[in-house]
Write a protein that holds these residues in place. Structure first.
Motif, PDB file in Angstrom:
ATOM      1  N   GLU A 143     -25.233 -46.599  74.734  1.00 25.02           N
ATOM      2  CA  GLU A 143     -23.573 -47.138  75.576  1.00 25.02           C
ATOM      3  C   GLU A 143     -22.565 -46.639  74.352  1.00 25.02           C
ATOM      4  OE1 GLU A 143     -21.065 -45.628  78.036  1.00 25.02           O
ATOM      5  OE2 GLU A 143     -23.399 -45.869  78.406  1.00 25.02           O
ATOM      6  N   ILE A 144     -22.780 -47.600  73.061  1.00 24.69           N
ATOM      7  CA  ILE A 144     -21.486 -47.929  72.305  1.00 24.69           C
ATOM      8  C   ILE A 144     -21.461 -46.521  71.266  1.00 24.69           C
ATOM      9  CG2 ILE A 144     -20.848 -48.491  70.414  1.00 24.69           C
ATOM     10  CD1 ILE A 144     -22.818 -51.328  70.839  1.00 24.69           C
ATOM     11  N   GLN A 145     -23.288 -45.312  71.004  1.00 24.26           N
ATOM     12  CA  GLN A 145     -23.005 -44.476  70.694  1.00 24.26           C
ATOM     13  C   GLN A 145     -22.293 -42.904  71.355  1.00 24.26           C
ATOM     14  OE1 GLN A 145     -26.485 -42.422  69.758  1.00 24.26           O
ATOM     15  NE2 GLN A 145     -25.817 -40.508  68.494  1.00 24.26           N
ATOM     16  N   ILE A 146     -22.591 -43.019  72.682  1.00 23.87           N
ATOM     17  CA  ILE A 146     -22.080 -42.438  73.442  1.00 23.87           C
ATOM     18  C   ILE A 146     -19.971 -42.737  73.682  1.00 23.87           C
ATOM     19  CG2 ILE A 146     -21.502 -41.324  76.179  1.00 23.87           C
ATOM     20  CD1 ILE A 146     -24.189 -42.319  76.736  1.00 23.87           C
ATOM     21  N   GLN A 147     -19.922 -43.273  73.282  1.00 25.74           N
ATOM     22  CA  GLN A 147     -18.179 -44.073  74.064  1.00 25.74           C
ATOM     23  C   GLN A 147     -17.702 -43.444  72.427  1.00 25.74           C
ATOM     24  OE1 GLN A 147     -17.452 -43.024  76.786  1.00 25.74           O
ATOM     25  NE2 GLN A 147     -19.001 -42.916  78.127  1.00 25.74           N
ATOM     26  N   THR A 148     -17.889 -43.764  71.861  1.00 26.59           N
ATOM     27  CA  THR A 148     -17.648 -44.224  69.980  1.00 26.59           C
ATOM     28  C   THR A 148     -18.160 -42.515  69.690  1.00 26.59           C
ATOM     29  OG1 THR A 148     -19.155 -44.738  68.640  1.00 26.59           O
ATOM     30  CG2 THR A 148     -17.523 -46.444  69.698  1.00 26.59           C
ATOM     31  N   GLU A 149     -19.047 -41.755  69.882  1.00 24.07           N
ATOM     32  CA  GLU A 149     -19.261 -40.614  69.673  1.00 24.07           C
ATOM     33  C   GLU A 149     -18.976 -40.694  67.763  1.00 24.07           C
ATOM     34  OE1 GLU A 149     -16.838 -37.447  72.661  1.00 24.07           O
ATOM     35  OE2 GLU A 149     -15.482 -38.730  71.258  1.00 24.07           O
ATOM     36  N   ALA A 150     -19.762 -42.000  67.573  1.00 23.93           N
ATOM     37  CA  ALA A 150     -20.616 -42.135  66.359  1.00 23.93           C
ATOM     38  C   ALA A 150     -21.728 -41.086  66.233  1.00 23.93           C
ATOM     39  CB  ALA A 150     -20.421 -42.848  65.659  1.00 23.93           C
ATOM     40  N   THR A 151     -21.933 -40.703  64.767  1.00 23.54           N
ATOM     41  CA  THR A 151     -23.532 -40.293  64.684  1.00 23.54           C
ATOM     42  C   THR A 151     -24.848 -41.851  64.697  1.00 23.54           C
ATOM     43  OG1 THR A 151     -23.588 -40.716  61.871  1.00 23.54           O
ATOM     44  CG2 THR A 151     -22.770 -38.350  63.038  1.00 23.54           C
ATOM     45  N   PRO A 152     -25.683 -41.021  64.928  1.00 25.16           N
ATOM     46  CA  PRO A 152     -26.717 -42.498  65.021  1.00 25.16           C
ATOM     47  C   PRO A 152     -26.643 -43.466  63.848  1.00 25.16           C
ATOM     48  CG  PRO A 152     -27.364 -40.608  65.827  1.00 25.16           C
ATOM     49  CD  PRO A 152     -26.430 -40.048  65.618  1.00 25.16           C
ATOM     50  N   MET A 189     -23.812 -43.445  61.260  1.00 31.15           N
ATOM     51  CA  MET A 189     -22.451 -44.102  61.713  1.00 31.15           C
ATOM     52  C   MET A 189     -22.697 -45.311  62.349  1.00 31.15           C
ATOM     53  SD  MET A 189     -19.037 -43.640  59.907  1.00 31.15           S
ATOM     54  CE  MET A 189     -19.262 -42.110  59.661  1.00 31.15           C
ATOM     55  N   LEU A 190     -22.932 -45.065  63.372  1.00 34.09           N
ATOM     56  CA  LEU A 190     -22.887 -46.352  64.595  1.00 34.09           C
ATOM     57  C   LEU A 190     -23.876 -47.378  63.406  1.00 34.09           C
ATOM     58  CD1 LEU A 190     -22.440 -47.562  66.868  1.00 34.09           C
ATOM     59  CD2 LEU A 190     -24.213 -46.827  68.315  1.00 34.09           C
ATOM     60  N   ALA A 191     -25.425 -47.051  63.331  1.00 39.41           N
ATOM     61  CA  ALA A 191     -26.643 -47.770  62.474  1.00 39.41           C
ATOM     62  C   ALA A 191     -25.814 -48.313  61.235  1.00 39.41           C
ATOM     63  CB  ALA A 191     -27.423 -46.986  61.941  1.00 39.41           C
ATOM     64  N   THR A 192     -24.773 -48.119  60.706  1.00 42.89           N
ATOM     65  CA  THR A 192     -23.706 -49.160  59.273  1.00 42.89           C
ATOM     66  C   THR A 192     -23.265 -49.689  59.601  1.00 42.89           C
ATOM     67  OG1 THR A 192     -25.281 -46.555  57.864  1.00 42.89           O
ATOM     68  CG2 THR A 192     -23.135 -47.879  57.606  1.00 42.89           C
ATOM     69  N   ARG A 193     -22.192 -49.575  61.101  1.00 44.47           N
ATOM     70  CA  ARG A 193     -20.994 -50.281  61.216  1.00 44.47           C
ATOM     71  C   ARG A 193     -21.359 -51.025  62.086  1.00 44.47           C
ATOM     72  NH1 ARG A 193     -19.730 -46.999  58.185  1.00 44.47           N
ATOM     73  NH2 ARG A 193     -17.368 -46.087  57.988  1.00 44.47           N
ATOM     74  N   LEU A 194     -22.891 -51.272  62.619  1.00 44.30           N
ATOM     75  CA  LEU A 194     -23.685 -52.111  63.914  1.00 44.30           C
ATOM     76  C   LEU A 194     -23.887 -53.210  62.175  1.00 44.30           C
ATOM     77  CD1 LEU A 194     -24.847 -50.477  66.829  1.00 44.30           C
ATOM     78  CD2 LEU A 194     -23.169 -52.123  66.530  1.00 44.30           C
TER      79      LEU A 194
END
Length: 165
Positions: free
Chosen positions: A42-51, A53-58
């Motif tokens: 859900e976070i990926q969907i709404q931020t439109e980050a690549t997996p 990018m999102l994993a790195t930020r989390l």
């Protein structure tokens, strides 16, 4: 994202803060957590980050104690993300960005994207962090949020596109 031991050699609190949350993706992840999203997808969907990018930020936000991971499934192992006290205390920054964006980054004919109502008195708090009706300072936990139909539709379209991939 720099860890505390790697931060710039400055006593400037703005520079130090930007070491933790000074990029678009980190702020959008925090926005989603404040909006109630807790799971990666859900976070990926709404931020439109690549997996990636999102994993790195989390991971970065977790290392900086802004969020915590909690398992919600063991087989397969899956985590949800929750704000820590430090992360929850970032809300006034997100709120200020929202107010600034509502004031300066949209056309006058556009409605407010998210309306916040003070739970205690039932009145709209507008763009401020003090309820205009009762004069009480409010935090995110004190507010009920309602998205404009346009913003809700935008978010639903992101889900549909993601599910269609």
């Amino acid at each position: 994202m720099a860890r505390v031991s790697e931060k710039a050699s400055t006593v400037c609190p703005v520079a130090r803060s930007l070491d933790i949350v000074g990029d678009r993706w980190s702020v959008l992840v925090l926005r989603e957590l404040f909006m109630g999203a807790t799971r990666f997808e859900e976070i990926q969907i709404q931020t439109e980050a690549t997996p990636q990018m999102l994993a790195t930020r989390l991971k970065s936000l977790e290392a900086d104690a802004m969020i915590e991971r909690h398992p919600y499934s063991e087989k397969p192992l899956r985590y949800e993300y929750r704000l820590t006290e430090k992360g929850r205390s970032f809300y006034p920054v997100v709120h200020a960005l929202r107010a600034w964006g509502e004031t300066w980054c949209k056309e006058k004919r556009e409605k407010v994207a998210v309306r916040f109502v003070h739970r205690e008195c039932g009145h709209d708090v507008g763009l401020g962090n003090v309820c205009a009706h009762c004069g009480v300072p409010v935090e995110r936990k004190d507010l009920d949020a309602t998205m404009s139909s346009r913003f809700a539709k935008e978010r639903e379209q992101r889900r549909a596109v993601f599910k269609g991939k």
